[in-house]
Scaffold this motif. Structure first.
Motif, PDB file in Angstrom:
ATOM      1  N   PRO A   1       0.818  -1.222   0.000  1.00  0.00           N
ATOM      2  CA  PRO A   1       0.000   0.000   0.000  1.00  0.00           C
ATOM      3  C   PRO A   1       0.847   1.267   0.000  1.00  0.00           C
ATOM      4  O   PRO A   1       0.518   2.242  -0.687  1.00  0.00           O
ATOM      5  CB  PRO A   1      -0.814  -0.112   1.292  1.00  0.00           C
ATOM      6  CG  PRO A   1      -0.766  -1.552   1.680  1.00  0.00           C
ATOM      7  CD  PRO A   1       0.507  -2.103   1.139  1.00  0.00           C
ATOM      8  N   ALA A   2       1.939   1.261   0.751  1.00  0.00           N
ATOM      9  CA  ALA A   2       2.803   2.449   0.807  1.00  0.00           C
ATOM     10  C   ALA A   2       3.443   2.689  -0.560  1.00  0.00           C
ATOM     11  O   ALA A   2       3.547   3.836  -1.017  1.00  0.00           O
ATOM     12  CB  ALA A   2       3.876   2.263   1.879  1.00  0.00           C
TER      13      ALA A   2
ATOM     14  N   GLN B   1       2.263   1.678  -3.478  1.00  0.00           N
ATOM     15  CA  GLN B   1       1.189   2.102  -4.379  1.00  0.00           C
ATOM     16  C   GLN B   1       0.918   3.600  -4.212  1.00  0.00           C
ATOM     17  O   GLN B   1       0.752   4.329  -5.192  1.00  0.00           O
ATOM     18  CB  GLN B   1      -0.086   1.292  -4.069  1.00  0.00           C
ATOM     19  CG  GLN B   1      -1.262   1.616  -4.988  1.00  0.00           C
ATOM     20  CD  GLN B   1      -1.018   1.144  -6.420  1.00  0.00           C
ATOM     21  OE1 GLN B   1      -0.746  -0.028  -6.656  1.00  0.00           O
ATOM     22  NE2 GLN B   1      -1.081   2.052  -7.393  1.00  0.00           N
ATOM     23  N   GLN B   2       0.916   4.069  -2.974  1.00  0.00           N
ATOM     24  CA  GLN B   2       0.642   5.485  -2.723  1.00  0.00           C
ATOM     25  C   GLN B   2       1.752   6.373  -3.316  1.00  0.00           C
ATOM     26  O   GLN B   2       1.465   7.399  -3.943  1.00  0.00           O
ATOM     27  CB  GLN B   2       0.512   5.722  -1.217  1.00  0.00           C
ATOM     28  CG  GLN B   2      -0.020   7.112  -0.914  1.00  0.00           C
ATOM     29  CD  GLN B   2       0.067   7.455   0.566  1.00  0.00           C
ATOM     30  OE1 GLN B   2       0.186   6.567   1.429  1.00  0.00           O
ATOM     31  NE2 GLN B   2      -0.007   8.740   0.871  1.00  0.00           N
TER      32      GLN B   2
ATOM     33  N   ASP C   1       1.270   6.425  -7.062  1.00  0.00           N
ATOM     34  CA  ASP C   1       0.106   7.244  -7.433  1.00  0.00           C
ATOM     35  C   ASP C   1       0.403   8.731  -7.298  1.00  0.00           C
ATOM     36  O   ASP C   1       0.010   9.530  -8.151  1.00  0.00           O
ATOM     37  CB  ASP C   1      -1.101   6.868  -6.552  1.00  0.00           C
ATOM     38  CG  ASP C   1      -1.862   5.677  -7.138  1.00  0.00           C
ATOM     39  OD1 ASP C   1      -2.002   5.620  -8.379  1.00  0.00           O
ATOM     40  OD2 ASP C   1      -2.299   4.808  -6.367  1.00  0.00           O
ATOM     41  N   GLU C   2       1.106   9.104  -6.248  1.00  0.00           N
ATOM     42  CA  GLU C   2       1.414  10.526  -6.050  1.00  0.00           C
ATOM     43  C   GLU C   2       2.310  11.079  -7.152  1.00  0.00           C
ATOM     44  O   GLU C   2       2.144  12.218  -7.590  1.00  0.00           O
ATOM     45  CB  GLU C   2       2.070  10.737  -4.677  1.00  0.00           C
ATOM     46  CG  GLU C   2       1.060  10.685  -3.544  1.00  0.00           C
ATOM     47  CD  GLU C   2       1.720  10.688  -2.170  1.00  0.00           C
ATOM     48  OE1 GLU C   2       0.990  10.526  -1.175  1.00  0.00           O
ATOM     49  OE2 GLU C   2       2.959  10.847  -2.089  1.00  0.00           O
TER      50      GLU C   2
END
Ligand code: HEM
Ligand code: SF4
Lengths: 63, 398
Positions: free
Chosen positions: B126-127, B129-130, B133-134
């Motif tokens: 998740p980290a 992926q974030q 995405d950013e």
């Protein structure tokens, strides 16, 4: 089939876990543990994991 | 001590140019195939002395697992890639365990393993992926074109490893600049020294802060474990930062070019392993020196002679990978040595696999019109670095 591992040699690269997650895991120290030493139906995956292991920590022997 | 080599075959007389990877030449260099087919390792001379180039998959694996062969650059005869022939001072950093031999190496490696297990890396998804995405949000917000190396391939791995270590985001530019100095072949020893010292000073301060105020990060956990000194902690942190930065960035960039040319593979995670094999960006990374006389591939290598296992050559060995010059994600590429082999095999490999997978998937899903802004022949390839990759990757989207 009989899978044996030498945790003294293991360098925790996790190749075995990627190759055969039903046979191998990494413990809290990141070192290899065997989930099913007979390899069950996954004899091929066990041999592949032994061949990929960079430190020669995995041995497989036919019964 | 027996080496098993009876009568060593005489080595070729004329030294080969090194590195063989040069501007305007194909990669991997055609000599790699020639040497693989030849009688064994090929001898050449570097400023550091005699060096043997090892190209066969089997021989590369043998070199990287032989206890008579050392990864310690302070030993006489250790190959030096720098054109100036000077010893990169980064190797003198305490805790730089990639340059240590067992048993010393094991103390560091064992401390780090729990942070990089398959399960631990899965928890980081998740980290990661974030972060991905950013970066894409930022590119989309900024316009319809960008240098993908600068805006995506470099910052993603840098942010991932920085956040894992607990390095504040605001210091990212500082790290990228210094890291690039260290991996460029043309950097002078002085430039390398300066960059190394600046990074170590920074990490020393960060460790002090975390000793007082621990966080949920790798550095804080290593402090709590108490097995490493503060100096060693800075060295280990720096190794992680550097080892995982440009290597991953180069793979991301080259992979995007490959996928734009072969869009049928977009969304197929099998590309990751084949990209690692195909480009072998760390071709010139795993240098060694013989500590005793040792036979490799039928040749006698004398104690004190350097050894350069060419990882790209092994990964294009046609006895292991059929039609090696073809990019084929359907082949089983897992036995590649893009991460090395033996006790030093890349500690970050599972992190890399997840980063590459998330990077490609997300990039092509969110930017379906992504295209090269220049013809592929005009892309500028890195020939002046220890690592293979792209200097820039101009792209556009609608
Ligand atoms: C595609 C990306 C990467 C490639 C191709 C790569 C390649 C390599 C290679 C070839 C080695 C062995 C060097 C030798 O034997 O002398 C290595 C070691 C290492 N890598 Fe990576 N690497 C990558 C990414 C990473 C990442 C993301 C990290 C960080 C978390 C990392 C951390 C390390 C460390 C710490 C070592 C030393 C391990 C030891 O000596 O035990 N690498 N890498
Ligand atoms: S592949 Fe080998 S070194 Fe890696 S975790 Fe498994 S047993 Fe250990």
């Amino acid at each position: 089939m009989r899978i044996t591992v030498d945790t003294g040699r293991c360098v925790g690269a996790g190749q075995c876990v990627l190759t055969a997650p039903d046979l191998f895991d990494q413990d809290d120290d990141g070192l290899v543990t065997v989930l099913d030493p007979t390899a069950g139906v996954s004899a091929g995956a066990a041999r592949e994991a032994a061949a990929l292991c960079p430190s020669g920590a995995i041995s497989v022997a036919a019964d | 001590m027996s080496t098993g080599a009876e009568a060593p075959t005489p080595a070729p007389q004329c030294p080969v140019a090194f590195p063989l990877r040069q501007p305007g030449r194909p990669f991997p260099p055609p000599e790699y195939a020639q040497y693989r087919a030849g009688p064994g390792p090929v001898r050449t001379e570097l400023p550091s002395g005699t060096v043997w180039l090892v190209t066969r998959h089997e021989d590369v694996r043998a070199v990287l697992t032989d206890p008579r062969i050392s990864a310690d650059p302070s030993r006489p005869g250790f190959p030096k890639a720098s054109r100036t022939g000077g010893a990169p001072s980064q190797y003198e950093v305490p805790g730089w365990f990639v340059a240590m031999d067992p048993p010393e190496h094991g103390r560091f490696r064992k401390t780090l393993i729990p942070e990089f297990t398959v399960r631990k890396v899965r928890e980081l998804r998740p980290a990661i992926q974030q972060i991905v995405d950013e970066r894409i949000d930022a590119m989309l917000a900024a316009g319809t074109s960008a240098d993908l190396v600068e805006s995506f391939a470099l910052p993603v791995p840098s942010l991932v490893i920085s956040s894992l270590l607990g390095v504040p985001r605001a210091d990212r530019d500082f790290f990228e600049d210094r890291t690039r100095v260290l991996v460029r072949l043309s950097s002078t020893d002085e430039e390398r020294d300066k960059a190394t010292q600046a990074l170590l000073r920074y990490l020393g301060r960060l460790i002090q802060i975390k000793q007082r105020r621990p966080g949920d990060d790798l550095i804080s956990r290593l402090i709590a474990a108490g097995t490493l000194s503060r100096q060693e902690l800075s060295g280990v942190s720096m190794l992680l930062l550097i080892a995982g930065h440009e290597t991953t960035a180069n793979n991301i960039g080259l992979g995007v070019v490959q996928l734009l040319a072969n869009p049928q593979w977009i969304g197929d995670d099998r590309i990751v392993e084949e990209l690692l094999r195909y480009y072998s960006v760390a071709d010139l990374v795993a240098f060694r020196v013989a500590v005793e006389d040792v036979e490799v591939g039928g040749r006698l290598i004398r104690a004190g002679e350097g050894i350069v296992p060419l990882l790209a050559a092994a990964n294009h060995d046609d006895t292991v990978f059929a039609a090696p010059r073809e990019f084929d994600p359907e082949r089983s590429a897992r036995s590649h040595v893009a991460f090395g082999y033996g006790v030093h095999q890349c500690l970050g490999q599972n992190l890399v696999r997840v980063e590459m997978e998330i990077a490609y998937r997300t990039l092509f899903a969110r930017m379906p019109s992504l295209a090269l802004a220049v013809p592929v022949e005009e892309l500028s390839l890195k020939y002046d670095g220890v690592l293979f990759g792209l200097h820039e990757l101009p792209v556009t989207w609608k």
